[in-house]
Design a protein around this motif. Structure first.
Motif, PDB file in Angstrom:
ATOM      1  N   ALA A 250       0.482  -0.983  -0.120  1.00 10.86           N
ATOM      2  CA  ALA A 250       0.097  -0.224   0.353  1.00 10.86           C
ATOM      3  C   ALA A 250       0.878   1.017  -0.120  1.00 10.86           C
ATOM      4  O   ALA A 250      -0.021   2.272  -0.113  1.00 10.86           O
ATOM      5  N   ALA A 251       1.848   1.530  -0.102  1.00 11.94           N
ATOM      6  CA  ALA A 251       2.906   2.473   0.343  1.00 11.94           C
ATOM      7  C   ALA A 251       3.559   3.296  -1.716  1.00 11.94           C
ATOM      8  O   ALA A 251       3.694   1.662  -1.865  1.00 11.94           O
ATOM      9  N   PRO A 252       3.159   4.401  -1.441  1.00 14.10           N
ATOM     10  CA  PRO A 252       3.208   5.120  -2.640  1.00 14.10           C
ATOM     11  C   PRO A 252       4.329   5.151  -3.185  1.00 14.10           C
ATOM     12  O   PRO A 252       4.666   6.328  -3.484  1.00 14.10           O
ATOM     13  N   ASN A 253       5.514   4.027  -3.197  1.00 16.06           N
ATOM     14  CA  ASN A 253       7.023   4.333  -3.482  1.00 16.06           C
ATOM     15  C   ASN A 253       7.369   4.976  -5.258  1.00 16.06           C
ATOM     16  O   ASN A 253       8.101   5.443  -4.455  1.00 16.06           O
ATOM     17  N   HIS A 254       6.256   5.139  -5.630  1.00 13.96           N
ATOM     18  CA  HIS A 254       7.518   5.857  -6.901  1.00 13.96           C
ATOM     19  C   HIS A 254       6.615   7.730  -6.604  1.00 13.96           C
ATOM     20  O   HIS A 254       7.335   8.507  -7.393  1.00 13.96           O
ATOM     21  N   GLY A 255       6.268   8.266  -5.653  1.00 14.41           N
ATOM     22  CA  GLY A 255       5.821   9.419  -5.425  1.00 14.41           C
ATOM     23  C   GLY A 255       4.348   9.599  -4.674  1.00 14.41           C
ATOM     24  O   GLY A 255       4.561   8.786  -3.689  1.00 14.41           O
ATOM     25  N   GLY A 256       4.108  11.065  -4.363  1.00 15.86           N
ATOM     26  CA  GLY A 256       3.371  11.529  -3.678  1.00 15.86           C
ATOM     27  C   GLY A 256       3.894  11.285  -2.717  1.00 15.86           C
ATOM     28  O   GLY A 256       4.901  11.692  -2.090  1.00 15.86           O
ATOM     29  N   GLY A 257       3.116  10.707  -1.042  1.00 15.35           N
ATOM     30  CA  GLY A 257       3.097  11.067  -0.101  1.00 15.35           C
ATOM     31  C   GLY A 257       2.357   9.757   0.841  1.00 15.35           C
ATOM     32  O   GLY A 257       1.138   9.337   0.509  1.00 15.35           O
ATOM     33  N   HIS A 258       2.941   9.263   2.106  1.00 16.87           N
ATOM     34  CA  HIS A 258       2.125   8.584   3.066  1.00 16.87           C
ATOM     35  C   HIS A 258       0.663   9.159   3.512  1.00 16.87           C
ATOM     36  O   HIS A 258      -0.429   8.807   3.575  1.00 16.87           O
ATOM     37  N   ASN A 259       0.455  10.418   3.065  1.00 16.58           N
ATOM     38  CA  ASN A 259      -0.471  11.418   3.426  1.00 16.58           C
ATOM     39  C   ASN A 259      -1.549  11.074   2.717  1.00 16.58           C
ATOM     40  O   ASN A 259      -2.995  11.125   3.229  1.00 16.58           O
ATOM     41  N   VAL A 260      -1.048  10.524   1.765  1.00 12.16           N
ATOM     42  CA  VAL A 260      -2.108  10.224   0.676  1.00 12.16           C
ATOM     43  C   VAL A 260      -2.791   8.940   0.980  1.00 12.16           C
ATOM     44  O   VAL A 260      -4.033   9.316   0.562  1.00 12.16           O
ATOM     45  N   THR A 261      -2.352   8.584   0.453  1.00 12.19           N
ATOM     46  CA  THR A 261      -2.294   6.965   0.806  1.00 12.19           C
ATOM     47  C   THR A 261      -3.457   6.318   2.415  1.00 12.19           C
ATOM     48  O   THR A 261      -4.446   6.246   2.076  1.00 12.19           O
ATOM     49  N   SER A 262      -2.894   7.639   3.074  1.00 12.06           N
ATOM     50  CA  SER A 262      -3.648   7.697   4.468  1.00 12.06           C
ATOM     51  C   SER A 262      -5.046   8.197   4.590  1.00 12.06           C
ATOM     52  O   SER A 262      -6.356   7.428   5.121  1.00 12.06           O
TER      53      SER A 262
END
Length: 640
Positions: free
Chosen positions: A539-551
């Protein structure tokens, strides 16, 4: 999917009257021109500005940067059009206008699928409800949230707004998760400030373009106070485990507080503990014999004075580079022991202050902040999705995985060339032999400059032995030390520290044994009713963005799922084994085409012990966002 929108636009920005003209002029001089232009559209109501400047931009833009002459014209237009009262004539644009405005703001083509995603993430409107809201949650229905970091606070806010009773359990005596734990020198977020925050609670007052740890913790404290979360948080309360009681259709949550073990009943459980928890410290022979001070970056001791000390640091990841850059000028000597280098990219804003004029614009020019957030997010998120993907023909003959991956590698190599033109020894040590993104990319906070200092040395090795007065490396070199700093990251644990027992006595530890956790959408697990994992496997957006988005996406999905139970008079839900297996088959299929799975010599936590990529989410952020708008009933087993 039917989106339930309020009758009137939400997050409408209030007008600003009695504008300080001197402050406005100073703001126009430094504010980001794309966001200024969009604010002009809102304030004047002149949508013709969108097409006019789209034509002026043409194909001359690189990475969203307006050409100097276009930026100057935007600023000149703003000086003429903005006056003593900043009153928007357009609030939240309709989808068509929003898309056209976005394309001009970011100076890039924007797919229609991004419109609702960016409306939300830009802070123009909150996440839109999809499941009907005709029934209120029963008074007796309670939710236990484990952890009071970024996700736990988000869950508390959204559960409360949806009418669910909840309690947050936090093991530490403060909220903030990683930002209350990591207080080492230089601790900072490596994601841009202006979107590393809740989309529903934007902060115009960041002092830096990348927030420091203390400033981010202050932000979270402010959010908790604003939403009155403290009465619902039990601090210094460790959750020991959770057991599903089938007869009662509730979770028995076992907690330890005030020296006593207690139980708490909850209809649903939301884990918000993250995955990088316990400090990872290698078991090096002789560790107990060291006569000096020894500490992990996550267990930093402010009472240890580093001034004039001989310091040895193990690690060169994101944490290490921040520590090294921060302490190099105060220690007598600093030996950086590097098990494997990371790809390091230059980021001119990583330590930069936000100018006063820019902060004034963010706080006072209606809609400027939202558009600046959109632009920042756009160029740091799905634009990077292609980079970790493998072109098999290319990868067969290159270190990089594809032309797109190579473009990033060339940026990193150029930075190495420029930084170490007169230090080929350091350049050789700090050049990885694997493709970018196979390990986490590091943004340089001053590390490259620090390691060139006369009192700093870099060693391509690890620890072989620790002696009372120093360290012996795996290359046989002795490094005298007064202080040893472990910058070795965390043990990656998907709830391994919790005793979770689901339906029919099935233990989550058994289901997720051998470092092979699986979840449907990275959130729910067969056999564990009403149990929602945030920051779960893949579930981690390792290509970009941030943890805040997926959370935020996970919390939205949790609330929509619980509301689905309420609307249909149901007690519990869990994903079917078939749906879970099919979802993970697709995950593995996608990840098999990435450097997260096939990273060659790269080591680290991206892969489990069998080599499966268990962290990374394979989808574009916009696609994952779409998957999490509402639960798919056909993929779930429900209990009346």
């Amino acid at each position: 999917m039917t989106v339930i929108r309020p009758d009137q636009p939400t997050h409408v920005v209030s007008p600003v009257t009695d504008v300080d003209q001197e402050a406005l002029a100073a703001a126009i001089d430094v504010a980001e021109p794309g966001a200024v232009l969009m604010a002009l559209v809102h304030l004047t109501g002149d949508t013709g500005l969108v097409d006019e400047f789209a034509a002026k931009l043409g194909d001359t833009v690189i990475m969203g940067e307006y050409p100097a002459e276009v930026a100057a014209e935007v600023r000149d237009r703003a000086r003429h059009l903005l006056g003593g009262s900043l009153t928007p004539r357009i609030t939240v644009p309709d989808d068509d206008l929003f898309r056209r405005m976005t394309e001009v703001c970011v100076a890039d083509a924007v797919g229609a699928e991004y419109v609702p995603h960016l409306r939300e993430q830009g802070g123009f409107e909150p996440a839109q409800a999809v499941v009907a809201r005709t029934r209120k949650p029963p008074e007796h229905f309670t939710v236990a949230v484990i952890g009071a970091g970024m996700i736990g606070l988000n869950a508390a806010i959204k559960l409360g707004e949806a009418g669910f009773r909840y309690r947050v359990f936090e093991e530490r005596d403060d909220l903030g998760g990683t930002w209350s734990r990591n207080v080492y020198p230089g601790a900072a977020v490596d994601t841009p400030s202006h979107f590393y925050s809740y989309s529903f609670e934007v902060n115009p007052l960041w002092s830096k373009y990348y927030p420091t740890g203390p400033e981010y913790l202050d932000y979270l404290h402010g959010v908790a106070e604003k939403y009155d979360l403290y009465p619902n948080i039990s601090f210094s309360t460790k959750v020991l485990g959770c057991e599903w009681l089938e007869d009662e259709q509730v979770w028995n949550v076992i907690v330890h507080e005030d020296g006593v073990t207690r139980t708490y009943r909850a209809n649903a459980v939301v884990t918000a503990t993250g995955v990088l928890n316990g400090a990872s410290i290698p078991d090096v022979p002789g560790k107990d014999t060291f006569a000096g001070e020894m500490m992990h970056t996550a267990e930093w001791r402010s009472d240890v004075d580093l001034s004039g000390k001989r310091v040895v640091v193990l690690g060169t990841g994101c944490t290490s580079v921040q520590v090294v850059a921060s302490i190099a000028d105060e220690v007598e000597s600093l030996d950086v022991v590097m098990r494997q280098p990371h790809w390091v990219i230059p980021e001119r804003k990583v330590s930069a202050d936000v100018p006063d004029g820019m902060r004034w614009a963010l706080e006072n020019i209606p809609y400027f902040h939202q558009w600046f957030r959109v632009k920042t997010y756009w160029w740091a998120a799905d634009k990077g999705w292609v980079i970790p993907r493998i072109d098999q023909e290319w990868y067969a003959t290159h270190v990089s995985a594809s032309p797109a991956n190579d473009a990033l590698m060339q940026v990193c190599l150029d930075y190495l060339d420029r930084s170490f033109a007169d230090r080929p020894d350091l350049k050789a040590k700090l050049t990885p032999d694997f493709p970018p993104f196979a390990k986490r990319i590091v943004k340089d906070p001053g590390f490259f400059e620090a390691v060139k200092r006369d009192n700093v040395a870099v060693h391509a090795a690890s620890f072989r032995e620790i002696r009372p007065d120093g360290v012996v490396t795996t290359e046989g070199e002795f490094l005298p030390a007064d202080v040893i700093i472990w910058a070795t990251g965390f043990k990656l644990e998907y709830l391994g520290f919790l005793d979770v027992v689901g339906r029919d006595g099935v233990k989550l530890a058994d289901e997720w044994a051998d470092q092979n956790p699986r979840a449907y959408l990275g959130i729910t697990v067969p056999g564990f009713p009403n149990f929602f994992v945030t920051a779960g496997p893949n579930a981690a957006p390792n290509h970009g963005g941030g943890h805040n988005v997926t959370s935020e996406e996970h919390v939205h999905y949790v609330v929509e799922s619980l509301q689905y139970l309420v609307e249909h008079g149901l007690t519990a839900m869990e994903p079917t084994r078939e749906a879970t297996d099919e979802y993970n088959r697709r995950v593995d299929e996608e990840l098999d085409q990435t450097v997260w799975t096939h990273g060659r010599t790269a080591n680290g936590y991206y892969r489990n012990k069998s080599g499966r990529a268990w962290i990374s989410c394979p989808w574009r952020l916009v696609d994952y966002w779409s998957m999490l708008r509402e639960p798919a009933p056909e993929d779930y087993r429900f209990t009346p």
